[in-house]
Design a protein around this motif. Structure first.
Motif, PDB file in Angstrom:
ATOM      1  N   GLY A 186     -29.983-134.983 -27.085  1.00 61.18           N
ATOM      2  CA  GLY A 186     -29.970-135.752 -28.318  1.00 61.18           C
ATOM      3  C   GLY A 186     -28.597-136.242 -28.722  1.00 61.18           C
ATOM      4  O   GLY A 186     -27.691-136.409 -27.903  1.00 61.18           O
ATOM      5  N   LEU A 187     -28.429-136.488 -30.013  1.00 59.79           N
ATOM      6  CA  LEU A 187     -27.176-136.989 -30.552  1.00 59.79           C
ATOM      7  C   LEU A 187     -26.139-135.882 -30.705  1.00 59.79           C
ATOM      8  O   LEU A 187     -26.481-134.705 -30.793  1.00 59.79           O
ATOM      9  CB  LEU A 187     -27.417-137.612 -31.930  1.00 59.79           C
ATOM     10  N   HIS A 188     -24.878-136.279 -30.732  1.00 62.34           N
ATOM     11  CA  HIS A 188     -23.809-135.409 -31.213  1.00 62.34           C
ATOM     12  C   HIS A 188     -22.865-136.288 -32.019  1.00 62.34           C
ATOM     13  O   HIS A 188     -22.952-137.513 -32.011  1.00 62.34           O
ATOM     14  CB  HIS A 188     -23.078-134.716 -30.056  1.00 62.34           C
ATOM     15  N   TRP A 189     -21.974-135.664 -32.777  1.00 61.97           N
ATOM     16  CA  TRP A 189     -21.006-136.381 -33.607  1.00 61.97           C
ATOM     17  C   TRP A 189     -19.630-136.194 -33.000  1.00 61.97           C
ATOM     18  O   TRP A 189     -19.204-135.062 -32.739  1.00 61.97           O
ATOM     19  CB  TRP A 189     -21.043-135.820 -35.027  1.00 61.97           C
ATOM     20  N   ALA A 190     -18.939-137.279 -32.743  1.00 61.20           N
ATOM     21  CA  ALA A 190     -17.594-137.181 -32.167  1.00 61.20           C
ATOM     22  C   ALA A 190     -16.738-138.331 -32.672  1.00 61.20           C
ATOM     23  O   ALA A 190     -17.162-139.503 -32.635  1.00 61.20           O
ATOM     24  CB  ALA A 190     -17.654-137.205 -30.646  1.00 61.20           C
ATOM     25  N   ASP A 191     -15.558-137.998 -33.180  1.00 67.37           N
ATOM     26  CA  ASP A 191     -14.563-138.997 -33.594  1.00 67.37           C
ATOM     27  C   ASP A 191     -15.134-140.035 -34.555  1.00 67.37           C
ATOM     28  O   ASP A 191     -14.926-141.238 -34.421  1.00 67.37           O
ATOM     29  CB  ASP A 191     -13.967-139.681 -32.362  1.00 67.37           C
ATOM     30  N   GLY A 192     -15.895-139.541 -35.539  1.00 75.73           N
ATOM     31  CA  GLY A 192     -16.351-140.410 -36.617  1.00 75.73           C
ATOM     32  C   GLY A 192     -17.600-141.204 -36.360  1.00 75.73           C
ATOM     33  O   GLY A 192     -17.901-142.134 -37.113  1.00 75.73           O
ATOM     34  N   ALA A 193     -18.381-140.855 -35.319  1.00 78.60           N
ATOM     35  CA  ALA A 193     -19.601-141.619 -35.037  1.00 78.60           C
ATOM     36  C   ALA A 193     -20.623-140.742 -34.330  1.00 78.60           C
ATOM     37  O   ALA A 193     -20.266-139.773 -33.646  1.00 78.60           O
ATOM     38  CB  ALA A 193     -19.279-142.843 -34.180  1.00 78.60           C
ATOM     39  N   TRP A 194     -21.908-141.100 -34.510  1.00 75.72           N
ATOM     40  CA  TRP A 194     -22.962-140.430 -33.747  1.00 75.72           C
ATOM     41  C   TRP A 194     -23.039-141.057 -32.363  1.00 75.72           C
ATOM     42  O   TRP A 194     -23.007-142.280 -32.209  1.00 75.72           O
ATOM     43  CB  TRP A 194     -24.304-140.578 -34.458  1.00 75.72           C
ATOM     44  N   ARG A 195     -23.142-140.201 -31.358  1.00 74.56           N
ATOM     45  CA  ARG A 195     -23.150-140.667 -29.979  1.00 74.56           C
ATOM     46  C   ARG A 195     -24.255-139.958 -29.200  1.00 74.56           C
ATOM     47  O   ARG A 195     -24.642-138.842 -29.534  1.00 74.56           O
ATOM     48  CB  ARG A 195     -21.790-140.396 -29.311  1.00 74.56           C
ATOM     49  N   ALA A 196     -24.737-140.613 -28.163  1.00 76.83           N
ATOM     50  CA  ALA A 196     -25.747-140.035 -27.289  1.00 76.83           C
ATOM     51  C   ALA A 196     -25.239-140.046 -25.862  1.00 76.83           C
ATOM     52  O   ALA A 196     -24.298-140.763 -25.526  1.00 76.83           O
ATOM     53  CB  ALA A 196     -27.052-140.833 -27.381  1.00 76.83           C
ATOM     54  N   GLY A 197     -25.856-139.232 -25.025  1.00 69.70           N
ATOM     55  CA  GLY A 197     -25.555-139.276 -23.606  1.00 69.70           C
ATOM     56  C   GLY A 197     -24.585-138.232 -23.117  1.00 69.70           C
ATOM     57  O   GLY A 197     -24.267-138.198 -21.932  1.00 69.70           O
ATOM     58  N   THR A 198     -24.089-137.362 -23.989  1.00 70.69           N
ATOM     59  CA  THR A 198     -23.181-136.304 -23.564  1.00 70.69           C
ATOM     60  C   THR A 198     -23.733-134.966 -24.033  1.00 70.69           C
ATOM     61  O   THR A 198     -23.999-134.802 -25.221  1.00 70.69           O
ATOM     62  CB  THR A 198     -21.776-136.504 -24.156  1.00 70.69           C
ATOM     63  N   VAL A 199     -23.917-134.026 -23.156  1.00 69.15           N
ATOM     64  CA  VAL A 199     -24.455-132.723 -23.541  1.00 69.15           C
ATOM     65  C   VAL A 199     -23.384-131.927 -24.279  1.00 69.15           C
ATOM     66  O   VAL A 199     -22.189-132.210 -24.189  1.00 69.15           O
ATOM     67  CB  VAL A 199     -24.946-131.927 -22.319  1.00 69.15           C
ATOM     68  N   ALA A 200     -23.830-130.915 -25.025  1.00 67.68           N
ATOM     69  CA  ALA A 200     -22.897-130.085 -25.783  1.00 67.68           C
ATOM     70  C   ALA A 200     -21.931-129.366 -24.841  1.00 67.68           C
ATOM     71  O   ALA A 200     -22.298-128.929 -23.759  1.00 67.68           O
ATOM     72  CB  ALA A 200     -23.677-129.066 -26.611  1.00 67.68           C
ATOM     73  N   ARG A 201     -20.689-129.241 -25.273  1.00 69.63           N
ATOM     74  CA  ARG A 201     -19.698-128.525 -24.477  1.00 69.63           C
ATOM     75  C   ARG A 201     -19.872-127.016 -24.589  1.00 69.63           C
ATOM     76  O   ARG A 201     -19.444-126.264 -23.720  1.00 69.63           O
ATOM     77  CB  ARG A 201     -18.298-128.915 -24.952  1.00 69.63           C
ATOM     78  N   THR A 202     -20.473-126.565 -25.687  1.00 74.91           N
ATOM     79  CA  THR A 202     -20.648-125.133 -25.916  1.00 74.91           C
ATOM     80  C   THR A 202     -21.721-124.574 -24.981  1.00 74.91           C
ATOM     81  O   THR A 202     -22.845-125.076 -24.950  1.00 74.91           O
ATOM     82  CB  THR A 202     -21.051-124.872 -27.375  1.00 74.91           C
ATOM     83  N   GLU A 203     -21.387-123.529 -24.225  1.00 77.72           N
ATOM     84  CA  GLU A 203     -22.340-122.906 -23.306  1.00 77.72           C
ATOM     85  C   GLU A 203     -22.733-121.496 -23.733  1.00 77.72           C
ATOM     86  O   GLU A 203     -23.785-121.004 -23.340  1.00 77.72           O
ATOM     87  CB  GLU A 203     -21.749-122.872 -21.897  1.00 77.72           C
ATOM     88  N   THR A 204     -21.892-120.850 -24.529  1.00 83.43           N
ATOM     89  CA  THR A 204     -22.224-119.544 -25.089  1.00 83.43           C
ATOM     90  C   THR A 204     -21.709-119.490 -26.527  1.00 83.43           C
ATOM     91  O   THR A 204     -20.753-120.177 -26.878  1.00 83.43           O
ATOM     92  CB  THR A 204     -21.590-118.375 -24.297  1.00 83.43           C
TER      93      THR A 204
END
Length: 354
Positions: A186-204
């Motif tokens: 789904g979406l994530h928020w990065a640098d002031g905008a909602w973005r799609a196409g990148t999975v969360a960096r958090t793994e644990t």
């Protein structure tokens, strides 16, 4: 006392909302497309009126909500049925809450209904379910623990519930989300905008501490399309906001098919619901490296969704909340709202580890 309309009142979640309103003695309108099922949901109780209105009939929807102070929308999928109900509620001056967990619908509500709601003097608070409501509120409190307006490098919203029974509506929503997002989470928020196409960096993530399930160590998580991604950046200053789910649970939603969803019961039975525990957590890391974490947990997520939605609607009716489309933490005092859920078995805490 003002009437509150429940749209989709004959569905699984809708019936729970109707029961919660009746328990509190709130007069209600049970609305939907099937009159006989609505009458069964209302149970012939005093103070429970039935009004028939299909989602495709704007005039009937407006008539169904006329004279009500608020609408609780429980119909799913919201991508299909949400907007007509919201539009009708705003047109007749009704405050509005719903139980959606669908990111694209939720973002569209914020993007398109803010000005119409302000003009009409009504408040719209979507995503008041056991994930969107508590997740948004605990995220705000966790960020606030690092100082008002703290500059956060990352805020992670986590759904850490264990596997359990789901309703057919929840499964349909999960299937729709997967079709939209595939494996991208789904979406994530990065640098002031909602973005799609990148999975969360958090793994644990660290197992939540006091006030949550007694677990220790690190929990494996994976990106998941939670509603908090759309709501939290509206009131928390963070360079990145991401959403994750317990790693052993997310694949269960990924395995859903139309056939599997159709074969599911309308909702888990009372015993399964009572044994199930939901758990939302938030993890904040400030730009200077300071950390905080918060958690909120309880049993019977579906029953609590009804409590959360009713609590929110009543606060809109009786309180002084600004008009427009608001995230839960923008509309309500987060600590006060979570404390109001404690009599229903909810526990919450915010920690700032040394």
């Amino acid at each position: 006392m003002d009437k509150i309309a429940v749209y989709g009142a004959s569905g699984f979640t809708g019936r729970l909302v109707v029961a919660e309103l009746l328990r509190r003695g709130v007069p209600l309108v049970a609305a939907g497309r099937d009159g006989e099922r609505l009458r069964q949901a209302a149970g012939g109780r005093p103070g429970a009126e039935v009004r028939v209105a299909g989602a495709g009939d704007p005039a009937a929807l407006a008539a169904a909500f006329d004279g009500c102070a608020a609408v609780i929308n429980c119909v799913a999928p919201f991508e299909e049925f949400g907007e007509p109900v919201l539009r009708a509620a705003v047109s007749v001056g009704c405050h509005y809450v719903d139980t959606t967990g669908e990111q694209t619908y939720l973002k569209r509500v914020f993007d398109t209904f803010g000005e119409p709601a302000r003009r009409r003097g009504v408040t719209v608070v979507p995503a008041l379910a056991d994930d969107g409501g508590p997740g948004d509120l605990i995220a705000h409190l966790t960020a606030e623990a690092l100082g008002p307006g703290a500059d956060l490098a990352v805020l992670t919203v986590a759904d850490l519930r264990r596997p359990g029974g789901v309703s057919r509506g929840t499964a349909r929503t999960a299937l729709a989300n997967r079709r939209l997002w595939g494996g991208d989470g789904g979406l994530h928020w990065a640098d002031g905008a909602w973005r799609a196409g990148t999975v969360a960096r958090t793994e644990t993530v660290p197992a939540p501490g006091a006030g949550a399930e007694p677990e220790a160590g690190e929990l494996k998580v994976t990106a998941f399309a939670l509603p908090g991604i759309v709501t939290v950046p509206r009131h928390v200053r963070a360079r990145r906001v991401e959403a994750v789910m317990r790693a052993e649970v997310a694949p269960l939603f990924g395995a859903l098919t139309e056939e599997v969803v159709a074969a599911l019961p309308e909702g888990p039975d009372a015993g399964t619901r009572a044994a199930a525990r939901w758990l939302m957590a938030a993890y904040a890391t400030a730009a200077d490296g300071r950390r905080a974490q918060g958690s909120v947990t309880g049993t019977d997520g579906y029953g609590l969704t009804a409590v959360i939605a009713v609590e929110g609607a009543l606060r809109l009716v009786t309180g002084e909340v600004p008009p427009g489309v608001l995230a839960p933490a923008q509309a309500f005092d987060p600590a006060d709202f979570l404390t109001a859920l404690e009599p229903h078995g909810v526990r919450w805490s915010v920690l700032t580890p040394a």
